[in-house]
Design a protein around this motif. Structure first.
Motif, PDB file in Angstrom:
ATOM      1  N   ASN A 186       0.823  -1.210   0.000  1.00 19.40           N
ATOM      2  CA  ASN A 186       0.000   0.000   0.000  1.00 19.40           C
ATOM      3  C   ASN A 186       0.858   1.262   0.000  1.00 19.40           C
ATOM      4  OD1 ASN A 186      -2.668   1.297   0.269  1.00 19.40           O
ATOM      5  ND2 ASN A 186      -1.865   1.964   2.246  1.00 19.40           N
ATOM      6  N   GLN A 187       1.944   1.217   0.761  1.00 15.96           N
ATOM      7  CA  GLN A 187       2.853   2.364   0.805  1.00 15.96           C
ATOM      8  C   GLN A 187       3.426   2.660  -0.569  1.00 15.96           C
ATOM      9  OE1 GLN A 187       6.042   1.863   3.643  1.00 15.96           O
ATOM     10  NE2 GLN A 187       7.158   3.656   2.922  1.00 15.96           N
ATOM     11  N   PHE A 188       3.763   1.602  -1.312  1.00 23.10           N
ATOM     12  CA  PHE A 188       4.343   1.831  -2.627  1.00 23.10           C
ATOM     13  C   PHE A 188       3.316   2.373  -3.609  1.00 23.10           C
ATOM     14  CE2 PHE A 188       5.834   0.733  -6.879  1.00 23.10           C
ATOM     15  CZ  PHE A 188       7.082   1.337  -6.841  1.00 23.10           C
ATOM     16  N   LEU A 189       2.143   1.769  -3.651  1.00 18.50           N
ATOM     17  CA  LEU A 189       1.131   2.218  -4.609  1.00 18.50           C
ATOM     18  C   LEU A 189       0.672   3.644  -4.347  1.00 18.50           C
ATOM     19  CD1 LEU A 189      -1.229  -0.840  -5.254  1.00 18.50           C
ATOM     20  CD2 LEU A 189       0.675  -0.007  -6.643  1.00 18.50           C
ATOM     21  N   THR A 190       0.685   4.055  -3.090  1.00 21.48           N
ATOM     22  CA  THR A 190       0.197   5.399  -2.757  1.00 21.48           C
ATOM     23  C   THR A 190       1.303   6.445  -2.716  1.00 21.48           C
ATOM     24  OG1 THR A 190       0.354   4.885  -0.382  1.00 21.48           O
ATOM     25  CG2 THR A 190      -1.772   4.519  -1.464  1.00 21.48           C
TER      26      THR A 190
END
Length: 401
Positions: A186-190
């Motif tokens: 999630n951290q990467f996608l956001t």
């Protein structure tokens, strides 16, 4: 209507009646009302077909089965080496322990599903249990996001195959996936590691999308599943379809081709992208969503392009320019890269048997590539480095129709 909408006739009729004439559900693309299990890379139909064909000694399934049973990772004597911390990138790297154990868990799980061998089922369960009771952190430099993506979706797929085995602790495994892998996904996608949105190659997004989708299916979390599907369709990064396949072409024989985002980089990563996209589309298909056909089959056009070039043929190329680093410094590829051209990875059977056998489409270049590398193996059959483990493989065994 989506494929899932056609499948869920009872639910669809009820919803239509409730809405009244002239209305339509507003959540047509939402996660399924009930998740299908097994419902990631393989469904019960795939498993049953492999059982029947292998037992009958039919090719190409038998050749695929023999490729599986010959792999050192597919033996029920495999001993896992779980770690509390997995490091990919920087100092202290140990992620090879994880990808080898994933290959062993998946391959043993396949052997259990296809023949009912209890020794292999327990081996797969033991490998996965050992990691869920030990692993607390995935770290390293930016490559930690690759680890969380690639190994996230692969772990979830191995778990999906043994989710009903008596020796498997599904709840503990689900907790590990949600607490260790999903936060990084999630951290990467956001946030994309605070870099320019186009800095990271398409595969970084794609493996992350695959992980979020697989975790959503494994844990029956509709929000996570929807997050993955939505990003695949309209995400800001290079993993969404319009960005992963930025240019469309038509060759002299009239075949539609799609230039992949990494085609100017090298062919190893480009073929890897076909595997990551294939994993996403197959998992969605088994939950009732046809991402294979999204945007006028844009993915098929990309696979045709990549296959044609890696078979030794020329392909058109449009200059590709992107922003890199934190300041979006401009870089460009002006030609398709010949680096690692022809590299073999087990990604093609899934694509051929979908587009040609399920849908009846002419997939000339995908088909040629599929049969030129058959029967497909898996982790351990394509070298010892991480690239040989980017796909779970064994598509000839599990997808041939």
């Amino acid at each position: 209507m989506s494929r899932r909408g056609l499948l869920k006739t009872a639910g669809g009729l009820t919803a239509a009646l409730a809405l009244g004439a002239g209305s339509a559900p507003t959540a047509a693309d939402a996660a399924p009302a009930a998740f299908t299990h097994p419902g990631m890379l393989h469904n019960w139909g795939d498993i049953n077909r492999a059982k029947v064909r292998v037992a009958a000694g039919n090719d190409p399934w038998l050749s695929g089965w023999n490729r599986l049973t010959a792999n050192a990772h597919a033996q029920s004597t495999w001993t896992p080496r779980p770690q509390a911390t997995v490091v990919r990138g920087g100092t202290g790297e140990n992620y090879g322990l994880l990808y080898n154990d994933i290959a062993a868990a998946y391959q043993n799980a396949l052997r259990w599903q296809v023949t009912g061998s209890e020794a292999h089922g327990r081996c797969a369960a033991n490998i996965l249990n050992s990691w869920s009771s030990t692993l607390t952190t995935v770290t390293g430099n930016a490559d930690r996001f690759l680890a969380a993506g690639i190994y996230g979706w692969q772990l979830a797929n191995a778990a999906e195959l043994v989710r009903d085995h008596v020796a498997f602790d599904l709840a503990a495994f689900q907790e590990m996936m949600v607490s260790v892998f999903y936060p990084l996904n999630n951290q990467f996608l956001t946030g994309h590691n605070d870099a320019c949105i186009t800095n990271y190659w398409a595969n970084w997004d794609l493996c992350t999308i695959a992980s979020v989708m697989a975790i959503g299916i494994l844990t029956e979390d509709a929000a996570k599943y929807d997050q993955a599907v939505t990003y695949f369709k309209s995400g800001a990064g290079n993993g969404s379809m319009a960005h992963a396949v930025p240019y469309l072409h038509t060759d002299a024989d009239g075949y539609a081709l799609g230039q992949y985002q990494e085609s100017g980089r090298d062919q190893g990563h480009t073929v890897m992208g076909m595997g990551q996209l294939g994993a996403i589309c197959e998992m969605a298909w088994n939950q009732g969503d046809d991402l294979y056909s999204y945007d006028s089959r844009r993915f098929m056009k990309a696979a045709q392009y990549v296959a044609k070039y890696n078979l030794g043929n020329d392909v058109p190329f449009t200059t590709y320019t992107w922003g890199s680093g934190q300041n979006c410094a401009q870089q460009s590829h002006t030609v398709v890269s010949a680096s690692s051209r022809g590299q073999v990875r087990p990604v093609w059977a899934m694509l051929h048997y979908h587009y040609n056998r399920r849908l009846g489409l002419d997939d000339k270049y995908i088909a040629q590539m599929c049969f030129s590398v058959a029967p497909e193996g898996g982790g351990g059959d394509y070298g010892s480095t991480s690239g040989g483990y980017d796909q779970l493989g064994f598509g000839t065994l599990m997808y041939a129709k």
